[in-house]
Design a protein around this motif. Structure first.
Motif, PDB file in Angstrom:
ATOM      1  N   GLY A 158      -5.302   4.366   8.412  1.00  0.00           N
ATOM      2  CA  GLY A 158      -4.568   3.441   7.574  1.00  0.00           C
ATOM      3  C   GLY A 158      -4.238   2.128   8.283  1.00  0.00           C
ATOM      4  N   PRO A 159      -3.651   2.179   9.501  1.00  0.00           N
ATOM      5  CA  PRO A 159      -3.362   0.928  10.215  1.00  0.00           C
ATOM      6  C   PRO A 159      -4.620   0.099  10.471  1.00  0.00           C
ATOM      7  CG  PRO A 159      -2.137   2.755  11.178  1.00  0.00           C
ATOM      8  CD  PRO A 159      -3.102   3.357  10.210  1.00  0.00           C
ATOM      9  N   GLU A 160      -5.694   0.775  10.759  1.00  0.00           N
ATOM     10  CA  GLU A 160      -6.967   0.067  10.991  1.00  0.00           C
ATOM     11  C   GLU A 160      -7.427  -0.662   9.724  1.00  0.00           C
ATOM     12  OE1 GLU A 160     -11.428   1.668  11.167  1.00  0.00           O
ATOM     13  OE2 GLU A 160     -10.192   2.419  12.833  1.00  0.00           O
ATOM     14  N   PHE A 161      -7.259  -0.012   8.576  1.00  0.00           N
ATOM     15  CA  PHE A 161      -7.632  -0.630   7.302  1.00  0.00           C
ATOM     16  C   PHE A 161      -6.765  -1.857   7.016  1.00  0.00           C
ATOM     17  CE2 PHE A 161      -6.755  -0.868   2.677  1.00  0.00           C
ATOM     18  CZ  PHE A 161      -8.021  -1.254   2.262  1.00  0.00           C
ATOM     19  N   VAL A 162      -5.465  -1.743   7.264  1.00  0.00           N
ATOM     20  CA  VAL A 162      -4.555  -2.865   7.034  1.00  0.00           C
ATOM     21  C   VAL A 162      -4.943  -4.058   7.909  1.00  0.00           C
ATOM     22  CG1 VAL A 162      -2.167  -3.660   7.324  1.00  0.00           C
ATOM     23  CG2 VAL A 162      -2.627  -1.436   6.265  1.00  0.00           C
ATOM     24  N   GLU A 163      -5.303  -3.782   9.164  1.00  0.00           N
ATOM     25  CA  GLU A 163      -5.706  -4.853  10.074  1.00  0.00           C
ATOM     26  C   GLU A 163      -7.025  -5.481   9.622  1.00  0.00           C
ATOM     27  OE1 GLU A 163      -5.639  -7.669  12.657  1.00  0.00           O
ATOM     28  OE2 GLU A 163      -3.970  -6.254  12.429  1.00  0.00           O
ATOM     29  N   ARG A 181     -10.056 -10.000   7.359  1.00  0.00           N
ATOM     30  CA  ARG A 181     -11.090 -10.451   6.422  1.00  0.00           C
ATOM     31  C   ARG A 181     -10.542 -11.355   5.320  1.00  0.00           C
ATOM     32  NH1 ARG A 181     -15.490  -7.007   5.860  1.00  0.00           N
ATOM     33  NH2 ARG A 181     -16.237  -8.538   4.325  1.00  0.00           N
ATOM     34  N   THR A 182      -9.302 -11.144   4.908  1.00  0.00           N
ATOM     35  CA  THR A 182      -8.766 -11.872   3.750  1.00  0.00           C
ATOM     36  C   THR A 182      -7.579 -12.771   4.073  1.00  0.00           C
ATOM     37  OG1 THR A 182      -7.131 -10.200   3.087  1.00  0.00           O
ATOM     38  CG2 THR A 182      -9.403  -9.877   2.337  1.00  0.00           C
ATOM     39  N   GLY A 183      -6.895 -12.491   5.165  1.00  0.00           N
ATOM     40  CA  GLY A 183      -5.658 -13.205   5.455  1.00  0.00           C
ATOM     41  C   GLY A 183      -4.462 -12.621   4.725  1.00  0.00           C
ATOM     42  N   MET A 184      -4.677 -11.553   3.957  1.00  0.00           N
ATOM     43  CA  MET A 184      -3.612 -10.939   3.164  1.00  0.00           C
ATOM     44  C   MET A 184      -2.808  -9.954   4.005  1.00  0.00           C
ATOM     45  SD  MET A 184      -4.039  -8.653  -0.316  1.00  0.00           S
ATOM     46  CE  MET A 184      -5.192  -9.838  -1.028  1.00  0.00           C
ATOM     47  N   GLU A 185      -1.496 -10.055   3.926  1.00  0.00           N
ATOM     48  CA  GLU A 185      -0.616  -9.108   4.601  1.00  0.00           C
ATOM     49  C   GLU A 185      -0.313  -7.960   3.645  1.00  0.00           C
ATOM     50  OE1 GLU A 185       0.548  -9.016   7.637  1.00  0.00           O
ATOM     51  OE2 GLU A 185      -0.140 -10.972   8.376  1.00  0.00           O
ATOM     52  N   VAL A 186      -0.761  -6.769   4.002  1.00  0.00           N
ATOM     53  CA  VAL A 186      -0.507  -5.584   3.183  1.00  0.00           C
ATOM     54  C   VAL A 186       0.650  -4.820   3.808  1.00  0.00           C
ATOM     55  CG1 VAL A 186      -1.427  -3.428   2.271  1.00  0.00           C
ATOM     56  CG2 VAL A 186      -2.907  -5.438   2.441  1.00  0.00           C
ATOM     57  N   ALA A 199       0.856  -1.185   0.000  1.00  0.00           N
ATOM     58  CA  ALA A 199       0.000   0.000   0.000  1.00  0.00           C
ATOM     59  C   ALA A 199       0.893   1.235   0.000  1.00  0.00           C
ATOM     60  CB  ALA A 199      -0.915   0.000   1.221  1.00  0.00           C
ATOM     61  N   THR A 200       0.418   2.281  -0.655  1.00  0.00           N
ATOM     62  CA  THR A 200       1.249   3.472  -0.836  1.00  0.00           C
ATOM     63  C   THR A 200       0.666   4.680  -0.099  1.00  0.00           C
ATOM     64  OG1 THR A 200       0.178   3.789  -2.986  1.00  0.00           O
ATOM     65  CG2 THR A 200       2.269   2.600  -2.963  1.00  0.00           C
ATOM     66  N   ALA A 201       0.725   5.844  -0.709  1.00  0.00           N
ATOM     67  CA  ALA A 201       0.547   7.124  -0.016  1.00  0.00           C
ATOM     68  C   ALA A 201      -0.719   7.221   0.818  1.00  0.00           C
ATOM     69  CB  ALA A 201       0.596   8.265  -1.028  1.00  0.00           C
ATOM     70  N   ALA A 202      -1.880   6.888   0.258  1.00  0.00           N
ATOM     71  CA  ALA A 202      -3.133   7.103   0.999  1.00  0.00           C
ATOM     72  C   ALA A 202      -3.150   6.321   2.297  1.00  0.00           C
ATOM     73  CB  ALA A 202      -4.327   6.708   0.116  1.00  0.00           C
ATOM     74  N   VAL A 203      -2.796   5.043   2.244  1.00  0.00           N
ATOM     75  CA  VAL A 203      -2.849   4.204   3.440  1.00  0.00           C
ATOM     76  C   VAL A 203      -1.782   4.618   4.447  1.00  0.00           C
ATOM     77  CG1 VAL A 203      -2.677   1.835   4.313  1.00  0.00           C
ATOM     78  CG2 VAL A 203      -3.869   2.285   2.159  1.00  0.00           C
ATOM     79  N   ARG A 204      -0.604   5.000   3.965  1.00  0.00           N
ATOM     80  CA  ARG A 204       0.449   5.367   4.914  1.00  0.00           C
ATOM     81  C   ARG A 204       0.187   6.720   5.580  1.00  0.00           C
ATOM     82  NH1 ARG A 204       3.979   5.734   0.152  1.00  0.00           N
ATOM     83  NH2 ARG A 204       4.281   7.920  -0.416  1.00  0.00           N
ATOM     84  N   GLU A 205      -0.592   7.594   4.926  1.00  0.00           N
ATOM     85  CA  GLU A 205      -0.821   8.927   5.475  1.00  0.00           C
ATOM     86  C   GLU A 205      -2.125   9.053   6.246  1.00  0.00           C
ATOM     87  OE1 GLU A 205      -0.554  11.550   2.169  1.00  0.00           O
ATOM     88  OE2 GLU A 205       1.553  11.055   1.738  1.00  0.00           O
TER      89      GLU A 205
END
Length: 521
Positions: free
Chosen positions: A119-124, A129-134, A109-115
């Motif tokens: 963002g951390p909540e979305f990654v978690e 939900r998917t098991g995917m590590e972003v 994930a790039t600018a939007a998620v890091r800023e």
């Protein structure tokens, strides 16, 4: 093609191309099918690479314009609707990866998620939900991956890589196969769109930021490589405005004068008008006018000598990251051509023998031409399943539209024309004629000679032409000599003779045929 009869051969160095194919290498096999997910500020995309490890094809490619970064400048949070759409897309991508047996997917994930504050909540949430590590990468890493993507397509790239995402713009130096200094800025269209003060404020921010970049990176670079969907949309508009005949975005070039004209063209037309002429989606096109303002600043402040569009970026950079150095050093065009021959030709490996047979005609070829000759020999038979009446056009289409790297547009058309002549003597009244405007008369003649040489070589023997004889070319004498083994005299029948004569006519040469005494196949 012309040169002294005994001149040292640049084309002979092409023999170095014939290394062991990397697609059978155990390390290359690990790259056989790789899935990469890019969670950007504007789009979320899954790409699955397959095929030749050094120059892979897109086995699967799906994009959702989620708009995660829309409104981030004002709210400090991810766009709620964008977040929902991105999560839905990632759920689908994970299931696709499982179905293809390529999990875990590599996801960044790039600018939007890091800023974004959430963002951390979305990654978690994605993980739960998917098991995917972003993996959330910083601006420096984003710039590095984008630059590596350019190196995947342009091993000899030299200049600046400019990756325009939704919320940020990254800049990186490339040269000598390496990524140098890099920086991340806030010049993404979604960020600029939310700037208070409108166009005047945007201009001040764009020019101010670019002047800082000019002080750090210098100006007047040999080339700037533009990475990102908004840049590609501008290139598509430039093509339409110019009536450019080859609709391939990768390696499309713009001079500063043309870029300025297209920037004005965009300003003079509505988004709906631009969409109607290009077919670009609404979400992407809505950002193009602001992206054009950024490009205007780049042209005026950084002043690159040449502008090149790269379809390769962060996703290809992630694949490049996984390549051993010895695979990175391979020529992506040659590897892709070899893989195509291995997969699609009637007799995989014949291209090497064909190259050896026709090489005497091209001993004076420059290195950049020698590699195209080599690639053509590998590709000469990959469209054999097409109907014979259309095989010549299928060859041309294959090369001019294929996912081939390290090949500019002139080289694509040259290679396509050579392969057209592999199957047909004449190119008259072809729908492909407008594309030939990209070549000069000498290049057209050289492509015709290459094609007719392959056409004759493939006809002389179905297994290995150099077992049947050899060619000798004396450019000063304008003499093309064919030295046949006794066994081959019956093979040199009426059709083969006609093709030999046609090759000689393209060379403006007289011919001589000799039977080599005491030699047999």
């Amino acid at each position: 093609m012309d040169g002294s009869d005994s001149s040292p051969s640049a084309a002979q160095s092409a023999q170095g191309f014939f290394e062991r194919p990397i697609f059978a290498d155990p390390e290359a096999r690990k790259l056989r099918r790789v899935g990469v997910v890019d969670v950007g500020s504007n789009s979320v995309r899954l790409v699955v690479f397959d095929g030749a490890a050094r120059s892979p094809a897109y086995f699967f490619n799906e994009k959702v314009m989620a708009g995660l970064g829309a409104g981030l400048k004002e709210t400090g949070r991810l766009n709620p609707d964008g977040r929902r759409r991105a999560l839905s897309a990632l759920l689908r991508f994970q299931r696709i990866g499982e179905g293809l047996g390529i999990t875990p997917l590599t996801a960044v994930a790039t600018a939007a998620v890091r800023e974004a504050a959430d963002g951390p909540e979305f990654v978690e949430e994605v993980r739960a939900r998917t098991g995917m590590e972003v993996h959330v990468i910083d601006g420096q890493e984003e710039a590095r991956f984008s630059a590596q993507g350019v190196l995947l397509g342009w091993p000899d790239a030299e200049g600046l890589v400019c990756d325009l995402g939704g919320s940020s713009m990254e800049l990186a130096e490339v040269g000598a196969g390496r990524v140098g200094r890099r920086v991340s800025t806030d010049l993404g269209p979604l960020t600029l769109k939310g700037l208070k003060g409108g166009r005047k404020a945007r201009r001040q921010m764009i020019r101010g930021t670019l002047k800082e970049l000019a002080a750090a990176f210098g100006t007047g670079h040999k080339r700037i490589f533009l990475v990102g969907g908004s840049w590609r949309a501008i290139a598509r508009i430039d093509m339409e405005r110019r009536g450019y005949p080859l609709k391939v975005l990768h390696e499309y070039r713009m001079k500063r004068k043309s870029a300025r004209a297209t920037i004005h063209f965009i300003a003079d037309h509505s988004v709906d008008e631009l969409r109607a002429m290009t077919g670009i989606g609404e979400a992407r096109m809505s950002l193009v006018p602001i992206a054009a303002e950024v490009l205007s600043g780049i042209v005026e402040v950084l002043g690159p000598k040449d502008i090149a569009i790269s379809s390769y970026g962060i996703r290809e950079g992630l694949l490049y990251e996984q390549m051993p150095e010895r695979i990175r050093r391979r020529d992506p065009l040659i590897e892709a051509a070899r893989f195509a021959e291995y997969k699609d030709a009637r007799q995989p490996g014949f291209g090497r023998a064909l190259h050896r047979f026709i090489l005497p005609i091209f001993r004076a070829a420059r290195p950049e031409r020698a590699r195209l000759i080599r690639a053509a020999c590998h590709l000469h038979d990959v469209t054999w399943r097409a109907h014979p009446d259309y095989r010549h056009e299928a060859c041309f289409d294959y090369v001019t539209r294929a996912n081939l790297a390290a090949l500019d547009h002139r080289e694509r058309v040259f290679l396509g024309l050579a392969l057209l002549h592999r199957y047909k003597n004449s190119r008259a009244e072809s729908r492909l004629t407008p594309l030939l405007k990209l070549l000069d008369e000498d290049e057209i003649r050289e492509a015709e000679v290459l094609g007719k040489a392959m056409r004759f070589g493939a006809m002389l023997a179905v297994d290995n032409p150099d077992k049947m004889g050899s060619l000798a070319w004396y450019p000063k004498k304008r003499l093309l000599e064919l030295r046949l083994t006794p066994h081959a005299t019956d093979l040199f029948g009426e059709v083969a003779q006609a093709r030999f004569a046609s090759l000689a006519a393209s060379l403006k040469a007289r011919t001589e045929v000799r039977v080599q005494a005491g030699k047999s196949a």
